[in-house]
Design an enzyme around this catalytic site. Sequence first.
Site, PDB file in Angstrom:
ATOM      1  N   GLU A   2      15.611  18.464  27.294  1.00 51.85           N
ATOM      2  CA  GLU A   2      15.991  19.860  27.067  1.00 51.85           C
ATOM      3  C   GLU A   2      17.307  19.948  26.304  1.00 51.85           C
ATOM      4  O   GLU A   2      18.250  19.216  26.603  1.00 51.85           O
ATOM      5  CB  GLU A   2      16.109  20.524  28.436  1.00 51.85           C
ATOM      6  CG  GLU A   2      16.493  21.963  28.466  1.00 51.85           C
ATOM      7  CD  GLU A   2      16.608  22.437  29.906  1.00 51.85           C
ATOM      8  OE1 GLU A   2      17.312  23.456  30.118  1.00 51.85           O
ATOM      9  OE2 GLU A   2      16.039  21.822  30.822  1.00 51.85           O
ATOM     10  N   GLU A   4      22.199  29.078  25.843  1.00 46.96           N
ATOM     11  CA  GLU A   4      21.854  30.144  26.785  1.00 46.96           C
ATOM     12  C   GLU A   4      22.973  31.166  26.851  1.00 46.96           C
ATOM     13  O   GLU A   4      24.154  30.835  26.675  1.00 46.96           O
ATOM     14  CB  GLU A   4      21.577  29.583  28.177  1.00 46.96           C
ATOM     15  CG  GLU A   4      20.250  28.851  28.248  1.00 46.96           C
ATOM     16  CD  GLU A   4      19.798  28.685  29.681  1.00 46.96           C
ATOM     17  OE1 GLU A   4      18.755  29.265  30.024  1.00 46.96           O
ATOM     18  OE2 GLU A   4      20.459  27.981  30.443  1.00 46.96           O
TER      19      GLU A   4
END
Length: 459
Positions: free
Chosen positions: A168, A172
């Site tokens: 990942e 964000e």
Amino acid sequence: MKHTYSLSAALAATFSLTLAQSAAPPTIPTCGVNNLCGKDTPCCSQYGQCGVGAYCLGGCDPRYSYDLQSCVAAPVCKSSDYKLTSLDDVQQNNVYLGDSSNTNWVSSGTPVVYNNQAVLLTMAPDTVGTLLMSTHYVWYGQISATMTTSQGAGVVTAFILMSDVHDEIDFEFVGVDLEHAQSNYYFQGITDYDNEQNLTVSNTVSNTHTYMVDWQPDALTWYIDGKAMRTKNRNETWNATTQQYHYPQSPSRVQLSLWPAGLSKNGQGTIDWSGGLVDWSSPYMQNGYYYASVSEVKVNCYNPPSGFANNNGNKAYYYDSTFGTNDTVCTGNNNTVLASFFATGDNMKEDPNASASASAKTSAATASATPQTVPGIAGGGNAGNAGSTTDTSSGSSGSGNNPGTNGDTGSGSNQGGGNTQFSQGVTQGSSSSQAAPGTKVTTGSAIALVGFFVACLML
């Protein structure tokens, strides 16, 4: 000490709570560490459930599926400049069967076209927002998104890369902190509380920014508006316990999402990180939903890493081992398209509607979407039963003028999810959280266990 969460782990925990609250029938088998899917439902979805059809496409975890062939091979990287000004290139996840030549994006929830300028990721009450996933994977490259974020307590916008084995790479944005982008990375969903770093940026809601990841085999750099903000070298990620580099290294999908971290059923650490519970009567909602705006995504593919020896073709990525590491990735000419939602990587041609006409087959395929064929129909992800709305208001996308206030045909209807969850990048733990030290660590540990159970990372 920073307290963060891996994306997959946090949303896996949310999913597990939803499942426990009877959102999903108990007949759907689960999968995870030491718990492989069975032959009849061979594909382990990113939500920790076994099924067929769409379970075997993007997000299918080969580590916990019945065998390495159960998950359909993933379409290889495609360098392109994607202008997100319509939904012509977006297909719902209860329709998409793996043909990346016909569409470049798969949706869950309700994406809305804004004034032919951008796509809005919407989040109405009783939904879990919207997720766009690329049909082509990336195995190293430059990947950027030009976008604005949403805002408000409990509201999280994300632009991430996510692999099927839960490597990942994240940007964000927590809705109560509009001056930072949170950068993060994970290796196979393993929680590491020191990976997250805040990057300073001007107001992410009123100002449009271009966020870019330059992902190379030996180094990972996050950029904002062309300026390098952070670099992480692979040689800095060595883990003496596992004797591995905890560095993202497997083919990944591009994911853009808006989701409610601040739900009461989520862990307290997740809620605290996101700034509190979502206010579903917030003035930040327009036409009944929160929204983030994405106008463009660019992908510039890099070549496989030096010394790559598993080149058996140029159409798809697959794995030759459940280790899921860089050296187990292969390229081949594999078929990536299922005949129906009842097919799997082990039986690509399974199609109970094979004798029907083409138009009838399309209708039947969509109608046949069930919890066992499309992840998220019940409890494990957003079913994506919307996605054709259009916003024609005159405001300027990304300008802080509240797109959608003057004539959105979507009208904020509660489509696309109810109490479901989809999996996407969740890097939790921000300097703006104000949570008491220790709270997040405890919650994070519990989340991590669930994360490993479902393959770890999520909707």
